[in-house]
Design a protein around this motif. Structure first.
Motif, mmCIF file in Angstrom:
data_model
loop_
_atom_site.group_PDB
_atom_site.id
_atom_site.type_symbol
_atom_site.label_atom_id
_atom_site.label_comp_id
_atom_site.label_asym_id
_atom_site.label_seq_id
_atom_site.Cartn_x
_atom_site.Cartn_y
_atom_site.Cartn_z
ATOM 1 N N VAL A 14 -25.404 7.659 74.924
ATOM 2 C CA VAL A 14 -24.988 7.875 73.194
ATOM 3 C C VAL A 14 -24.748 9.337 72.964
ATOM 4 O O VAL A 14 -24.007 9.556 72.082
ATOM 5 C CB VAL A 14 -26.384 7.367 72.417
ATOM 6 C CG1 VAL A 14 -26.311 7.653 71.003
ATOM 7 C CG2 VAL A 14 -26.436 5.877 72.840
ATOM 8 N N VAL A 15 -25.503 10.331 73.460
ATOM 9 C CA VAL A 15 -25.282 11.839 73.386
ATOM 10 C C VAL A 15 -23.736 12.171 73.855
ATOM 11 O O VAL A 15 -23.228 12.710 72.682
ATOM 12 C CB VAL A 15 -26.366 12.495 74.294
ATOM 13 C CG1 VAL A 15 -26.075 14.060 73.988
ATOM 14 C CG2 VAL A 15 -28.007 12.215 73.508
ATOM 15 N N ALA A 16 -23.421 11.647 74.836
ATOM 16 C CA ALA A 16 -22.039 12.040 75.439
ATOM 17 C C ALA A 16 -21.122 11.378 74.282
ATOM 18 O O ALA A 16 -20.025 12.048 74.027
ATOM 19 C CB ALA A 16 -22.063 11.505 76.850
ATOM 20 N N VAL A 47 -26.227 17.464 66.280
ATOM 21 C CA VAL A 47 -27.561 17.716 65.538
ATOM 22 C C VAL A 47 -27.426 17.279 64.329
ATOM 23 O O VAL A 47 -28.522 16.422 63.663
ATOM 24 C CB VAL A 47 -27.901 19.373 65.437
ATOM 25 C CG1 VAL A 47 -28.945 19.499 64.391
ATOM 26 C CG2 VAL A 47 -27.892 19.954 66.764
ATOM 27 N N ILE A 48 -26.339 17.234 63.676
ATOM 28 C CA ILE A 48 -26.336 16.794 62.074
ATOM 29 C C ILE A 48 -26.499 15.614 62.163
ATOM 30 O O ILE A 48 -27.197 14.740 61.244
ATOM 31 C CB ILE A 48 -24.751 17.227 61.709
ATOM 32 C CG1 ILE A 48 -24.718 18.491 61.266
ATOM 33 C CG2 ILE A 48 -24.525 16.434 60.362
ATOM 34 C CD1 ILE A 48 -23.107 19.012 60.687
ATOM 35 N N VAL A 49 -25.832 14.642 63.138
ATOM 36 C CA VAL A 49 -25.815 13.118 63.202
ATOM 37 C C VAL A 49 -27.476 12.708 63.238
ATOM 38 O O VAL A 49 -27.874 11.693 62.424
ATOM 39 C CB VAL A 49 -25.119 12.576 64.380
ATOM 40 C CG1 VAL A 49 -25.203 11.051 64.356
ATOM 41 C CG2 VAL A 49 -23.710 12.765 63.892
ATOM 42 N N ILE A 50 -28.109 13.313 64.176
ATOM 43 C CA ILE A 50 -29.639 12.995 64.532
ATOM 44 C C ILE A 50 -30.306 13.348 63.410
ATOM 45 O O ILE A 50 -31.264 12.589 63.037
ATOM 46 C CB ILE A 50 -29.930 13.611 65.766
ATOM 47 C CG1 ILE A 50 -29.018 13.446 67.054
ATOM 48 C CG2 ILE A 50 -31.554 13.461 66.022
ATOM 49 C CD1 ILE A 50 -29.002 11.897 67.507
ATOM 50 N N PRO A 115 -41.322 12.982 63.862
ATOM 51 C CA PRO A 115 -39.909 13.220 64.059
ATOM 52 C C PRO A 115 -39.718 14.159 65.382
ATOM 53 O O PRO A 115 -38.637 14.030 66.176
ATOM 54 C CB PRO A 115 -39.391 14.166 63.092
ATOM 55 C CG PRO A 115 -40.583 13.856 61.711
ATOM 56 C CD PRO A 115 -41.775 13.373 62.579
ATOM 57 N N LEU A 116 -40.715 14.881 65.816
ATOM 58 C CA LEU A 116 -40.327 15.758 67.093
ATOM 59 C C LEU A 116 -40.499 14.794 68.363
ATOM 60 O O LEU A 116 -39.800 15.158 69.181
ATOM 61 C CB LEU A 116 -41.595 16.599 67.180
ATOM 62 C CG LEU A 116 -41.871 17.816 68.217
ATOM 63 C CD1 LEU A 116 -40.308 18.552 68.481
ATOM 64 C CD2 LEU A 116 -42.854 18.752 68.356
ATOM 65 N N LEU A 117 -41.309 14.021 68.451
ATOM 66 C CA LEU A 117 -41.300 12.972 69.402
ATOM 67 C C LEU A 117 -40.230 12.235 69.611
ATOM 68 O O LEU A 117 -39.823 11.902 70.714
ATOM 69 C CB LEU A 117 -42.637 12.048 69.197
ATOM 70 C CG LEU A 117 -44.094 12.607 69.187
ATOM 71 C CD1 LEU A 117 -45.056 11.643 69.005
ATOM 72 C CD2 LEU A 117 -44.273 13.144 70.702
ATOM 73 N N LEU A 118 -39.428 11.645 68.507
ATOM 74 C CA LEU A 118 -38.198 10.929 68.443
ATOM 75 C C LEU A 118 -37.102 11.917 68.859
ATOM 76 O O LEU A 118 -36.071 11.432 69.445
ATOM 77 C CB LEU A 118 -37.810 10.361 67.056
ATOM 78 C CG LEU A 118 -38.937 9.166 66.542
ATOM 79 C CD1 LEU A 118 -38.648 8.655 65.317
ATOM 80 C CD2 LEU A 118 -38.964 8.121 67.564
ATOM 81 N N GLN A 119 -37.283 13.215 68.572
ATOM 82 C CA GLN A 119 -36.222 14.074 69.154
ATOM 83 C C GLN A 119 -36.188 14.237 70.484
ATOM 84 O O GLN A 119 -35.165 14.814 71.239
ATOM 85 C CB GLN A 119 -36.227 15.407 68.221
ATOM 86 C CG GLN A 119 -35.595 15.414 66.796
ATOM 87 C CD GLN A 119 -35.551 16.456 66.064
ATOM 88 O OE1 GLN A 119 -34.380 17.163 66.231
ATOM 89 N NE2 GLN A 119 -36.431 16.757 65.416
ATOM 90 N N SER A 120 -37.474 14.073 71.057
ATOM 91 C CA SER A 120 -37.629 14.627 72.423
ATOM 92 C C SER A 120 -36.813 14.041 73.472
ATOM 93 O O SER A 120 -35.936 14.577 74.406
ATOM 94 C CB SER A 120 -39.124 14.591 72.826
ATOM 95 O OG SER A 120 -39.954 15.394 72.165
#
Length: 357
Positions: A14-16, A47-50, A115-120
């Motif tokens: 997904v990131v790629a 970053v913007i999308v996330i 939010p921090l846990l979901l971004q990890s």
């Protein structure tokens, strides 16, 4: 670390995919597809999308963090109540009252970390994508020929892309004496640590009342305020440049988002709320209004002023003499005249008064 790729591979894909979509868009806009700017801005787009997807959780984080700070006086009273009582019944009662306190104020100590846990996972997925670019470009990546839409050709292009002479996959520890990599990583590590500090300070110091800045939890927040940037500074030497770009951009987004939220919806009793009231008072004064504080809220009372150029009409004053009487006044006057015509009346002693001699 192949086991980590096995766990994170769907997120890596997904990131790629997001990075490749932004890369194609920026290339169509005129940027060099093989240039570092296109790939670096692709990470910014990620970053913007996330962060857009995490906006609802961000507001929950702000509310939970604010609530945890505001209930500190009650929390301290609860801890004082059960101080020295270590029996199971007291511990159970303390836990029950603490959960009731959380429920009453609608907060949760874990909500601020969500939010921090979901971004990890996204953070580590990006780390692995950038780390595996060389093997993917060489065709030696063991898991697949591509990571999502990140094919071998695109991986080779991204690996060779540089920013100020430093590749996106380069790290400080593996710079091999290349000063461009060392310089870019040091600058980004400083930026990442500084924005982390400013983001936490903005949230804890400016948007909390003085009473919430006291107590054990407040002291822990102050310690983390200085410890977290140091942790990121020391661990940042192992992060690829692309990850440092991601983290710094995330911090900048958080700062802007928090600034807007704190400015518009400050915590009661905080310095931000006082600043909001002062701004409202200045705006009211500039519009010719008088700011008045009623029950802790600032309201504006508009003064009525005569319009320029409008002639003031004199107010009519009733004359004391010659004013016609109506209604009861006329009836009273009639009765008085009638009593005068009836002749002299008896005095208090029953005698009839006589004229003066």
């Amino acid at each position: 670390m192949d086991w980590m790729d096995g766990l994170l591979f769907p997120i890596m894909a997904v990131v790629a995919w997001i990075m490749v979509q932004f890369h194609d868009l920026l290339s169509a806009a005129g940027l060099d597809p093989a240039g570092g700017a296109a790939w670096a801005l692709s990470i910014v787009g990620l970053v913007i999308v996330i962060r857009i997807l995490l906006i609802p959780l961000f507001f929950k984080q702000i509310k939970a963090s604010r609530g945890m700070q505001l209930i500190q006086p009650e929390m301290q009273a609860l801890q004082k109540k059960y101080k020295g009582r270590t029996d199971p019944a007291s511990r159970e009662a303390q836990s029950r009252e603490m959960m009731e306190l959380y429920r009453k104020h609608g907060t949760n100590p874990f909500a601020s970390c969500l939010p921090l846990l979901l971004q990890s996972p996204i953070f580590f997925a990006l780390f692995r994508v950038l780390y595996e670019l060389p093997r993917l470009a060489e065709g030696t990546y063991p898991r697949a020929d591509a990571i999502g839409p990140m094919t071998q050709e695109l991986a080779a292009q991204a690996e060779q892309a540089t920013i100020f002479g430093a590749p996106l996959a380069g790290t400080f520890m593996q710079a091999n004496g290349v000063w461009q990599i060392q310089l870019v990583t040091v600058v980004l590590i400083i930026a990442m640590s500084a924005t982390t500090f400013l983001t936490q300070r903005q949230l804890t110091m400016k948007n909390m009342p003085p009473a919430a800045l006291e107590g054990p939890m407040a002291q822990q927040q102050k310690v983390l305020l200085y410890v977290l940037p140091l942790i990121f500074a020391f661990s940042g030497v192992n992060f690829p440049i692309g990850v440092l770009i991601y983290w710094t951009t995330t911090n900048l987004w958080s700062m802007g988002q928090q600034f807007y939220t704190i400015r518009r919806m400050p915590a009661p009793g905080s310095a931000a709320e006082a600043a909001l009231k002062a701004r409202k008072a200045r705006k009211a004064a500039s519009r010719g209004e008088t700011p008045e504080t009623v029950e802790g809220t600032t309201t504006a009372v508009i003064e009525e002023r005569p319009r320029s150029g409008q002639r003031q009409q004199p107010k009519r004053k009733d004359r004391a003499k010659g004013r016609p009487q109506t209604g009861a006044g006329q009836a009273s006057g009639t009765e008085t005249n009638g009593s005068d015509d009836a002749g002299p009346t008896a005095g208090d002693d029953g005698t009839t008064p006589t004229g003066g001699r």
